[in-house]
Design an enzyme around this catalytic site. Structure first.
Site, PDB file in Angstrom:
ATOM      1  N   HIS A  19     143.825  22.600  71.922  1.00  0.00           N
ATOM      2  CA  HIS A  19     144.421  22.456  70.632  1.00  0.00           C
ATOM      3  C   HIS A  19     144.938  21.490  70.074  1.00  0.00           C
ATOM      4  CE1 HIS A  19     143.533  27.348  70.594  1.00  0.00           C
ATOM      5  NE2 HIS A  19     142.596  26.720  70.702  1.00  0.00           N
ATOM      6  N   GLU A  40     125.767  34.703  69.888  1.00  0.00           N
ATOM      7  CA  GLU A  40     127.015  34.155  69.906  1.00  0.00           C
ATOM      8  C   GLU A  40     127.358  32.995  68.839  1.00  0.00           C
ATOM      9  OE1 GLU A  40     126.378  33.946  74.422  1.00  0.00           O
ATOM     10  OE2 GLU A  40     128.169  33.069  74.226  1.00  0.00           O
ATOM     11  N   ASP A  72     145.757  15.054  73.568  1.00  0.00           N
ATOM     12  CA  ASP A  72     147.009  14.523  74.218  1.00  0.00           C
ATOM     13  C   ASP A  72     148.186  15.824  74.344  1.00  0.00           C
ATOM     14  OD1 ASP A  72     148.048  14.796  71.551  1.00  0.00           O
ATOM     15  OD2 ASP A  72     148.013  12.787  71.085  1.00  0.00           O
ATOM     16  N   ASP A 106     146.961  20.386  65.481  1.00  0.00           N
ATOM     17  CA  ASP A 106     148.023  19.675  65.936  1.00  0.00           C
ATOM     18  C   ASP A 106     148.221  18.772  64.688  1.00  0.00           C
ATOM     19  OD1 ASP A 106     149.671  17.768  66.665  1.00  0.00           O
ATOM     20  OD2 ASP A 106     148.376  17.292  68.427  1.00  0.00           O
ATOM     21  N   HIS A 153     133.577  28.624  75.123  1.00  0.00           N
ATOM     22  CA  HIS A 153     132.780  29.643  74.613  1.00  0.00           C
ATOM     23  C   HIS A 153     131.632  30.124  75.374  1.00  0.00           C
ATOM     24  CE1 HIS A 153     134.769  31.136  70.679  1.00  0.00           C
ATOM     25  NE2 HIS A 153     135.259  30.185  71.278  1.00  0.00           N
ATOM     26  N   GLY A 181     129.324  33.662  81.787  1.00  0.00           N
ATOM     27  CA  GLY A 181     129.356  32.381  82.615  1.00  0.00           C
ATOM     28  C   GLY A 181     128.629  31.280  82.042  1.00  0.00           C
ATOM     29  N   PRO A 229     139.209  35.204  73.900  1.00  0.00           N
ATOM     30  CA  PRO A 229     140.501  35.720  73.296  1.00  0.00           C
ATOM     31  C   PRO A 229     140.906  35.389  71.894  1.00  0.00           C
ATOM     32  CG  PRO A 229     140.950  33.729  74.586  1.00  0.00           C
ATOM     33  CD  PRO A 229     139.276  34.040  74.617  1.00  0.00           C
ATOM     34  N   THR A 256     148.775  14.419  65.829  1.00  0.00           N
ATOM     35  CA  THR A 256     147.770  13.664  66.028  1.00  0.00           C
ATOM     36  C   THR A 256     146.356  14.623  66.185  1.00  0.00           C
ATOM     37  OG1 THR A 256     148.321  14.013  68.438  1.00  0.00           O
ATOM     38  CG2 THR A 256     149.153  12.123  67.208  1.00  0.00           C
ATOM     39  N   VAL A 284     131.686  33.486  78.188  1.00  0.00           N
ATOM     40  CA  VAL A 284     130.686  34.777  77.705  1.00  0.00           C
ATOM     41  C   VAL A 284     129.699  34.582  78.650  1.00  0.00           C
ATOM     42  CG1 VAL A 284     129.501  35.705  75.917  1.00  0.00           C
ATOM     43  CG2 VAL A 284     131.692  34.664  75.228  1.00  0.00           C
TER      44      VAL A 284
HETATM   45  C1  HEM Z   1     144.306  30.561  75.051  1.00  0.00           C
HETATM   46  C2  HEM Z   1     143.429  31.218  74.146  1.00  0.00           C
HETATM   47  C3  HEM Z   1     142.675  30.862  73.075  1.00  0.00           C
HETATM   48  C4  HEM Z   1     142.665  31.161  71.754  1.00  0.00           C
HETATM   49  C5  HEM Z   1     143.378  32.524  71.253  1.00  0.00           C
HETATM   50  C6  HEM Z   1     141.977  30.397  70.946  1.00  0.00           C
HETATM   51  C7  HEM Z   1     141.639  30.609  69.616  1.00  0.00           C
HETATM   52  C8  HEM Z   1     140.973  29.752  68.852  1.00  0.00           C
HETATM   53  C9  HEM Z   1     140.823  29.640  67.406  1.00  0.00           C
HETATM   54  C10 HEM Z   1     141.194  31.074  66.645  1.00  0.00           C
HETATM   55  C11 HEM Z   1     140.218  28.545  66.891  1.00  0.00           C
HETATM   56  C12 HEM Z   1     139.916  28.594  65.423  1.00  0.00           C
HETATM   57  C13 HEM Z   1     138.536  28.949  64.934  1.00  0.00           C
HETATM   58  C14 HEM Z   1     138.485  28.670  63.609  1.00  0.00           C
HETATM   59  O1  HEM Z   1     138.992  29.338  62.747  1.00  0.00           O
HETATM   60  O2  HEM Z   1     137.819  27.700  63.216  1.00  0.00           O
HETATM   61  C15 HEM Z   1     140.259  27.711  67.926  1.00  0.00           C
HETATM   62  C16 HEM Z   1     139.881  26.439  67.926  1.00  0.00           C
HETATM   63  C17 HEM Z   1     139.308  25.613  69.158  1.00  0.00           C
HETATM   64  N1  HEM Z   1     139.709  25.861  70.451  1.00  0.00           N
HETATM   65 FE1  HEM Z   1     140.734  27.693  71.003  1.00  0.00          FE
HETATM   66  N2  HEM Z   1     141.517  29.296  71.834  1.00  0.00           N
HETATM   67  C18 HEM Z   1     141.832  29.446  73.178  1.00  0.00           C
HETATM   68  C19 HEM Z   1     141.679  28.755  74.315  1.00  0.00           C
HETATM   69  C20 HEM Z   1     140.854  27.572  74.010  1.00  0.00           C
HETATM   70  C21 HEM Z   1     140.320  26.873  75.187  1.00  0.00           C
HETATM   71  C22 HEM Z   1     140.441  27.451  76.593  1.00  0.00           C
HETATM   72  C23 HEM Z   1     139.609  25.846  74.769  1.00  0.00           C
HETATM   73  C24 HEM Z   1     138.982  24.637  75.514  1.00  0.00           C
HETATM   74  C25 HEM Z   1     139.130  24.467  76.781  1.00  0.00           C
HETATM   75  C26 HEM Z   1     139.724  25.845  73.225  1.00  0.00           C
HETATM   76  C27 HEM Z   1     139.268  24.804  72.388  1.00  0.00           C
HETATM   77  C28 HEM Z   1     139.401  24.636  71.107  1.00  0.00           C
HETATM   78  C29 HEM Z   1     139.185  23.875  70.301  1.00  0.00           C
HETATM   79  C30 HEM Z   1     138.774  22.386  70.672  1.00  0.00           C
HETATM   80  C31 HEM Z   1     139.144  24.277  69.027  1.00  0.00           C
HETATM   81  C32 HEM Z   1     138.996  23.465  67.609  1.00  0.00           C
HETATM   82  C33 HEM Z   1     137.386  23.554  67.254  1.00  0.00           C
HETATM   83  C34 HEM Z   1     136.917  22.740  66.234  1.00  0.00           C
HETATM   84  O3  HEM Z   1     137.568  21.829  65.667  1.00  0.00           O
HETATM   85  O4  HEM Z   1     135.811  23.008  65.478  1.00  0.00           O
HETATM   86  N3  HEM Z   1     140.550  26.881  72.857  1.00  0.00           N
HETATM   87  N4  HEM Z   1     140.550  28.338  69.085  1.00  0.00           N
END
Ligand code: HEM
Length: 324
Positions: free
Chosen positions: A192, A88, A253, A245, A69, A75, A162, A248, A73
């Site tokens: 994810h 943010e 992974d 996931d 994030h 940079g 996104p 796990t 947003v």
């Molecule tokens: C490809 C487009 C992506 C979309 C549409 C997306 C969307 C989301 C959404 C909707 C959530 C859950 C928010 C919630 O309801 O709590 C989430 C969680 C997460 N995203 Fe993404 N994401 C994307 C890419 C990424 C990228 C590039 C990263 C890191 C390099 C990332 C890392 C994570 C992580 C680790 C979580 C879990 C956070 C937590 O447990 O608090 N995501 N993402």
């Protein structure tokens, strides 16, 4: 999402804050950046991050997401860490968390080298260290980012981040605006493989997909039933957490990619990566855990170079800009 408008607004903001366009410059990034300036910086940050994650491992995924994030947003300039009413981090639906881990790492490094390590760099090191704690492989993190002076609004952040209902065309475009390839987009989505989402982002797939098919047919039927038990179609259930996931949930992974192939992607944007012919083969190639680990590190380095500032502050407190 309006990529063109968001690029313009970032460029305009940069000009406003720094007075010249060359303030955005990833050439200021280097490996072992602090070797001379603060030789113990990486070790001290890692110790502080590990100590925090030993108290609450679920923050590890949250920290990796914070860097995403931050970099998407305006940079990689630590704007996501700034406190405020319409910043943010204040977006309720984004569910950003883990800020106290960054605070602890910053406090630890300030104690040995005051005013030397930027908050944007602390976050970049902390994301790598979080990946290590999730049994992931680390990567060499470049340093040299400067901290920005302005927090972006919730609305501005939503233009760049996104949403989970995007299709592959939109996801590719969203990452291309940041200089990242379709492959890097898929690889980074592999984060994810740990962490949680909330039911509010999933219920439409379960109950209101279309008039003819209330449940998204790209979901494995058993997984859809499991999600329905976890996320009943009631307003109160929308804030419930779901593992992204289910195999796990606390390891970084390649199980995420195996899950997509088994049609167990939590968000439409996850599952789309398997369904779309442009990305299916990439998903299949990332079933290989070693390949995923090495490409993930490379992609995190590329993401960590987005919109880096050659000028700016080294914030003393990551939550507010220095005023003196
Ligand atoms: C490809 C487009 C992506 C979309 C549409 C997306 C969307 C989301 C959404 C909707 C959530 C859950 C928010 C919630 O309801 O709590 C989430 C969680 C997460 N995203 Fe993404 N994401 C994307 C890419 C990424 C990228 C590039 C990263 C890191 C390099 C990332 C890392 C994570 C992580 C680790 C979580 C879990 C956070 C937590 O447990 O608090 N995501 N993402």
């Amino acid at each position: 999402m309006a990529p063109t408008r968001s690029i313009l607004s970032v460029v305009a903001l940069t000009l406003l804050v720094h007075g010249s366009a060359d303030a955005v410059n990833q050439n200021c990034l280097k490996d072992q950046f602090y070797d001379q300036l603060c030789p113990d910086a990486e070790r001290v940050i890692q110790n502080a991050v590990f100590a925090e994650l030993d108290k609450n491992l679920s923050n590890a995924a949250a920290i990796i997401r914070l860097q995403f994030h931050d970099c998407f947003v305006g940079g990689c300039e630590a704007s996501v860490l700034l406190d405020g009413d319409d910043t943010e981090k204040s977006s309720v639906s984004a569910h950003l968390r883990g800020f106290e881990v960054v605070d602890a790492a910053k406090t630890a490094v300030e104690a040995i080298c005051p005013g030397v390590v930027s908050c944007a760099d602390v976050l970049a090191y902390a994301a790598r260290d979080s990946a290590i704690k999730l049994n992931g492989t680390g990567w060499a993190v470049q340093g040299g980012r400067r901290d920005g002076l302005v927090a972006f609004s919730v609305a501005a952040a939503e233009e760049d981040i996104p949403s989970p209902d995007l299709d592959v065309t939109q996801l590719i475009a969203n990452f291309a605006v940041k200089g990242l390839s379709a492959r890097q987009m898929v690889v980074l989505s592999g984060s994810h493989s740990s962490g949680v989402g909330h039911c509010d982002k999933v219920v439409a797939r379960l109950y209101n997909f279309s008039a003819a098919r209330p449940t998204d047919p790209s979901l494995d039927p058993e997984y859809a039933e499991e999600l329905k038990r976890r996320c009943p179609n009631a307003p109160v259930a929308k804030s419930v957490e779901v593992a992204m996931d289910s195999a796990t949930p606390q390891t970084l992974d390649s199980d995420y990619f195996l899950g997509l192939t088994a049609r167990k992607g939590l968000f439409a944007s996850d599952q789309a990566l398997f369904e779309d012919r442009r990305t299916t083969d990439i998903v299949a190639s990332l079933h290989d855990g070693r390949r995923f680990a090495s490409e993930f590190g490379e992609a995190m380095r590329a993401m960590g170079a987005i919109g880096v500032r050659a000028r700016g502050q080294i914030r003393r407190n990551c939550r507010k800009v220095n005023t003196w």
